[in-house]
Design an enzyme around this catalytic site. Structure first.
Site, PDB file in Angstrom:
ATOM      1  N   VAL A  52       0.810  -1.226   0.000  1.00 50.96           N
ATOM      2  CA  VAL A  52       0.000   0.000   0.000  1.00 50.96           C
ATOM      3  C   VAL A  52       0.840   1.271   0.000  1.00 50.96           C
ATOM      4  CG1 VAL A  52      -2.001  -1.075   1.093  1.00 50.96           C
ATOM      5  CG2 VAL A  52      -0.232   0.006   2.531  1.00 50.96           C
ATOM      6  N   ASN A  78      -7.745  -0.266   5.293  1.00 46.91           N
ATOM      7  CA  ASN A  78      -7.571  -1.016   6.529  1.00 46.91           C
ATOM      8  C   ASN A  78      -6.121  -1.395   6.821  1.00 46.91           C
ATOM      9  OD1 ASN A  78      -8.540  -2.912   8.749  1.00 46.91           O
ATOM     10  ND2 ASN A  78      -7.648  -4.384   7.323  1.00 46.91           N
ATOM     11  N   SER A 131      -7.469   3.408  15.331  1.00 44.93           N
ATOM     12  CA  SER A 131      -7.263   2.608  16.538  1.00 44.93           C
ATOM     13  C   SER A 131      -7.604   3.480  17.721  1.00 44.93           C
ATOM     14  CB  SER A 131      -5.795   2.167  16.627  1.00 44.93           C
ATOM     15  OG  SER A 131      -5.496   1.653  17.909  1.00 44.93           O
ATOM     16  N   TYR A 144       3.064   4.275  16.043  1.00 43.93           N
ATOM     17  CA  TYR A 144       1.720   3.770  15.769  1.00 43.93           C
ATOM     18  C   TYR A 144       0.668   4.786  16.196  1.00 43.93           C
ATOM     19  CZ  TYR A 144      -2.206   0.452  15.744  1.00 43.93           C
ATOM     20  OH  TYR A 144      -3.396  -0.189  15.505  1.00 43.93           O
ATOM     21  N   LYS A 148      -1.959   6.766  13.776  1.00 42.40           N
ATOM     22  CA  LYS A 148      -3.394   6.539  13.943  1.00 42.40           C
ATOM     23  C   LYS A 148      -4.136   7.825  14.317  1.00 42.40           C
ATOM     24  CE  LYS A 148      -3.580   2.191  12.842  1.00 42.40           C
ATOM     25  NZ  LYS A 148      -4.242   1.793  11.583  1.00 42.40           N
ATOM     26  N   VAL A 177      -7.581  -6.023  19.461  1.00 43.99           N
ATOM     27  CA  VAL A 177      -8.298  -7.051  18.703  1.00 43.99           C
ATOM     28  C   VAL A 177      -7.592  -8.396  18.867  1.00 43.99           C
ATOM     29  CG1 VAL A 177      -9.114  -7.748  16.421  1.00 43.99           C
ATOM     30  CG2 VAL A 177      -9.035  -5.326  17.020  1.00 43.99           C
ATOM     31  N   GLY A 179      -5.971 -11.778  18.084  1.00 43.59           N
ATOM     32  CA  GLY A 179      -5.361 -12.269  16.862  1.00 43.59           C
ATOM     33  C   GLY A 179      -3.856 -12.202  16.895  1.00 43.59           C
TER      34      GLY A 179
END
Length: 252
Positions: A52, A78, A131, A144, A148, A177, A179
């Site tokens: 991206v 996303n 986020s 991060y 965000k 989340v 995962g």
């Protein structure tokens, strides 16, 4: 049939989004840097391997979407990476730049090339994944959090700029989340703070009113809702899907 393009759509939250749109009868196109995960996705979905941050590749993807579909009804920007987990003085510039490139510049490029198609059609919905780190300060997560926060400003600007053309733009702010990506964050934070993985996990969970982590489907359902006619006058909004964060980092 409505058409949606989802970046980082082959796994995690993006995969959950693709599945949710598919269930609602949308045509789904996913783009992802992970070719193996792309190959494992349903054959009914269109798929493109994509970095991206590569503008030429992003431009080519949207040209292909236009040629194949004739337009685009929704974009879910996303793509994101966790970036380094370290004290500010220990963060390398190249790690900062890599995190910002994927999380912020990736969303910018997707919106840049989706906008002309949506403006021409006089309709469209853009959903950007931020986020709760884009709403609060997060120790040891400076790149991060900065990226965000920035995508929220980008999306609100898109909502203002594209609104006169019938295009809406909103932000989803997931909390922690469940995962693999979050497991990596937990491990790195535990090491940085001298704690166990379980202590950091419980800290995140206990920092929410509902006392639990988010699942990918929770974020996905919100994305589908924001791209539907049910939210035709909802734009420029920042919606947290986080169990209500009451203390963003109780482990500090």
């Amino acid at each position: 049939m409505s058409r949606v393009l989802i970046t980082a759509g082959a796994s995690g939250v993006g995969r959950a989004m693709a599945e949710a749109f598919d269930r609602e009868g949308w045509q789904v196109w996913i783009a992802d840097v992970d070719g193996v995960a792309l190959n494992a996705a349903p054959t009914a979905w269109r798929k493109t391997e994509l970095d991206v941050t590569d503008e030429a590749a992003v431009s080519a993807l949207f040209s292909e979407v236009s040629a194949s579909w004739g337009g685009l009804d929704a974009l879910c920007a996303n793509a994101g990476i966790a970036g380094p987990t370290a004290a500010i003085e220990e963060i390398k510039l190249q790690d900062w730049q890599a995190c910002v490139a994927v999380n912020l510049e990736g969303a910018f490029l997707a919106a840049k090339y989706a906008a002309p198609m949506m403006k021409a059609a006089g309709t469209g919905a853009i959903v950007v994944t931020s986020s709760t780190a884009g709403q609060y300060g997060y120790p040891y997560r400076a790149p991060y959090a900065a990226a965000k926060w920035a995508v929220i400003g980008l999306t609100k600007t898109l909502a203002m700029e594209l609104g006169p053309f019938g295009v809406r733009a909103n932000v989803i702010c997931p909390g922690a989340v469940e995962g693999p990506r979050m497991e990596g964050v937990l491990a790195r934070e535990a090491a940085a703070k001298g704690m166990t993985r379980d202590q950091v996990y419980e800290g995140y969970a206990s920092g929410t009113a509902l006392g639990r982590f988010v699942e990918g489907r929770d974020v996905a359902d919100m994305a589908v809702f924001l791209c539907s006619e049910k939210t035709r006058l909802v734009s420029g909004q920042v919606i947290a899907v986080d169990g209500f964060t009451v203390n963003p980092d109780p482990t500090v």
